[in-house]
Design a protein around this motif. Structure first.
Motif, short mmCIF file in Angstrom:
data_model
loop_
_atom_site.label_atom_id
_atom_site.label_comp_id
_atom_site.label_asym_id
_atom_site.label_seq_id
_atom_site.Cartn_x
_atom_site.Cartn_y
_atom_site.Cartn_z
N LEU A 36 0.84 -1.20 0.00
CA LEU A 36 0.00 0.00 0.00
C LEU A 36 0.88 1.25 0.00
CD1 LEU A 36 -2.76 1.40 0.22
CD2 LEU A 36 -2.55 1.18 2.69
N MET A 37 1.90 1.28 0.86
CA MET A 37 2.79 2.44 0.90
C MET A 37 3.57 2.59 -0.41
SD MET A 37 4.23 2.70 4.79
CE MET A 37 4.97 4.30 4.50
N LEU A 38 4.03 1.49 -0.97
CA LEU A 38 4.76 1.57 -2.24
C LEU A 38 3.85 2.06 -3.36
CD1 LEU A 38 6.88 -1.68 -1.90
CD2 LEU A 38 7.75 0.68 -1.87
N GLU A 39 2.57 1.69 -3.30
CA GLU A 39 1.61 2.19 -4.29
C GLU A 39 1.40 3.69 -4.11
OE1 GLU A 39 -1.11 2.66 -7.35
OE2 GLU A 39 0.41 1.15 -6.99
N LEU A 40 1.32 4.15 -2.87
CA LEU A 40 1.18 5.59 -2.61
C LEU A 40 2.42 6.35 -3.08
CD1 LEU A 40 -0.59 5.63 0.87
CD2 LEU A 40 -1.57 6.24 -1.36
N VAL A 41 3.60 5.73 -2.98
CA VAL A 41 4.82 6.35 -3.50
C VAL A 41 4.71 6.50 -5.01
CG1 VAL A 41 7.29 5.98 -3.90
CG2 VAL A 41 6.33 5.60 -1.63
N ARG A 42 4.17 5.49 -5.67
CA ARG A 42 3.99 5.55 -7.13
C ARG A 42 3.05 6.69 -7.50
NH1 ARG A 42 0.70 4.77 -10.80
NH2 ARG A 42 -0.94 3.89 -9.53
N VAL A 43 1.93 6.80 -6.77
CA VAL A 43 0.97 7.87 -7.03
C VAL A 43 1.60 9.23 -6.72
CG1 VAL A 43 -1.25 8.84 -6.31
CG2 VAL A 43 -1.02 6.37 -6.63
N TRP A 44 2.39 9.29 -5.67
CA TRP A 44 3.05 10.54 -5.26
C TRP A 44 4.01 11.03 -6.34
CZ3 TRP A 44 7.44 11.12 -1.19
CH2 TRP A 44 7.50 12.43 -0.74
N LYS A 45 4.66 10.09 -7.02
CA LYS A 45 5.57 10.48 -8.10
C LYS A 45 4.81 11.18 -9.23
CE LYS A 45 7.56 6.33 -8.42
NZ LYS A 45 8.42 5.23 -8.87
N LEU A 66 11.80 8.17 1.76
CA LEU A 66 12.79 7.12 1.91
C LEU A 66 12.43 5.90 1.05
CD1 LEU A 66 15.21 5.86 3.45
CD2 LEU A 66 13.53 5.04 5.08
N LEU A 67 11.17 5.48 1.08
CA LEU A 67 10.75 4.34 0.26
C LEU A 67 10.94 4.65 -1.23
CD1 LEU A 67 7.56 3.15 2.17
CD2 LEU A 67 9.81 2.07 2.13
N TRP A 68 10.67 5.89 -1.62
CA TRP A 68 10.88 6.29 -3.01
C TRP A 68 12.36 6.14 -3.38
CZ3 TRP A 68 13.93 10.38 -4.72
CH2 TRP A 68 13.87 10.62 -6.10
N ALA A 69 13.25 6.65 -2.50
CA ALA A 69 14.69 6.58 -2.78
C ALA A 69 15.18 5.13 -2.82
CB ALA A 69 15.47 7.37 -1.72
N LEU A 70 14.74 4.32 -1.87
CA LEU A 70 15.15 2.91 -1.86
C LEU A 70 14.65 2.17 -3.09
CD1 LEU A 70 14.65 2.07 1.92
CD2 LEU A 70 16.82 2.31 0.71
N GLU A 71 13.43 2.47 -3.51
CA GLU A 71 12.88 1.82 -4.71
C GLU A 71 13.66 2.24 -5.94
OE1 GLU A 71 10.75 1.75 -8.34
OE2 GLU A 71 10.57 3.58 -7.14
N ARG A 72 14.06 3.50 -6.01
CA ARG A 72 14.85 4.00 -7.15
C ARG A 72 16.23 3.34 -7.20
NH1 ARG A 72 13.47 8.26 -10.82
NH2 ARG A 72 15.71 8.39 -10.88
N TYR A 76 12.43 -3.24 -6.45
CA TYR A 76 11.53 -3.85 -5.46
C TYR A 76 12.18 -5.10 -4.86
CZ TYR A 76 7.99 -0.59 -6.97
OH TYR A 76 7.30 0.56 -7.23
N ARG A 77 13.35 -4.92 -4.26
CA ARG A 77 14.06 -6.01 -3.59
C ARG A 77 14.00 -5.76 -2.10
NH1 ARG A 77 19.37 -7.48 -6.31
NH2 ARG A 77 19.10 -9.22 -4.89
N PRO A 78 13.09 -6.42 -1.39
CA PRO A 78 12.83 -6.09 0.01
C PRO A 78 14.02 -6.25 0.94
CG PRO A 78 11.64 -8.08 -0.63
CD PRO A 78 12.24 -7.52 -1.87
N GLU A 79 14.96 -7.13 0.63
CA GLU A 79 16.09 -7.33 1.54
C GLU A 79 16.91 -6.04 1.71
OE1 GLU A 79 17.35 -8.96 -2.55
OE2 GLU A 79 15.57 -9.06 -1.29
#
Length: 173
Positions: A36-45, A66-72, A76-79
């Motif tokens: 859900l948070m990662l989806e909100l990051v996508r919408v936020w972009k 932070l989630l946006w930066a980590l995803e960039r 999408y590698r959770p480790e």
């Protein structure tokens, strides 16, 4: 038993303890709230003002950033996300040690408190659940603010505290 005598040895011990206590998180995948948070990051972009329209999420801007930066950086590698979360917990342990060292002026009490904090499983959600990273970030900012205040660096303290307020609304407490 004796606590490590040098600052470097205590920091190394805290790093090892945080890793041992939370290494199982590296095997976690994303959970429903994380998605859900990662989806909100996508919408936020797509719409930067989006999160500012959702009442509680404006107090989680640092988490979303932070989630946006980590995803960039890592995709999408959770480790990698969890490794970062463990690193924040380690930094919180070090900051707790430094703040208590200034407040108590005792070498043993702050070291013991930091060691217990590093391994105590009470904040496990903030470390092992990405959707709760706001707690760790708020702790990092508030501890940074306290340390800066005690060192009479008031502007840095205020900036850290402001960042804490945008990490989680409970930072005000």
């Amino acid at each position: 038993s004796r606590l490590p005598a040098s600052n470097g040895r205590l920091a190394a011990l805290l790093a090892v303890l945080c890793l041992v206590a939370y290494v199982p998180a590296l095997n976690n995948g994303f959970i429903s709230d994380d998605y859900l948070m990662l989806e909100l990051v996508r919408v936020w972009k797509e719409d930067f003002s989006y999160l500012f329209k959702i009442a509680p999420d404006v107090f989680r801007i640092t988490s979303y950033g932070l989630l946006w930066a980590l995803e960039r950086i890592f995709g999408y590698r959770p480790e990698y996300f969890y490794a970062f979360s463990i690193s924040v917990h380690f930094l919180n342990s070090v900051l707790l040690w430094k703040v208590l060292r200034l407040v108590t002026r005792s070498p043993q009490v702050p070291a013991l408190a930091a060691i217990i904090f590093a391994v105590f499983q009470n904040p496990q959600e903030a470390v092992m659940w990405l959707a709760a990273i706001g707690d760790s970030l708020a702790g990092l900012c508030v501890l940074g603010a306290l340390l800066s205040w005690l060192r009479k660096r008031f502007v840095i303290s205020a900036l850290c505290y402001l960042a804490g307020l945008f990490s989680k609304e409970s930072a005000i407490v």
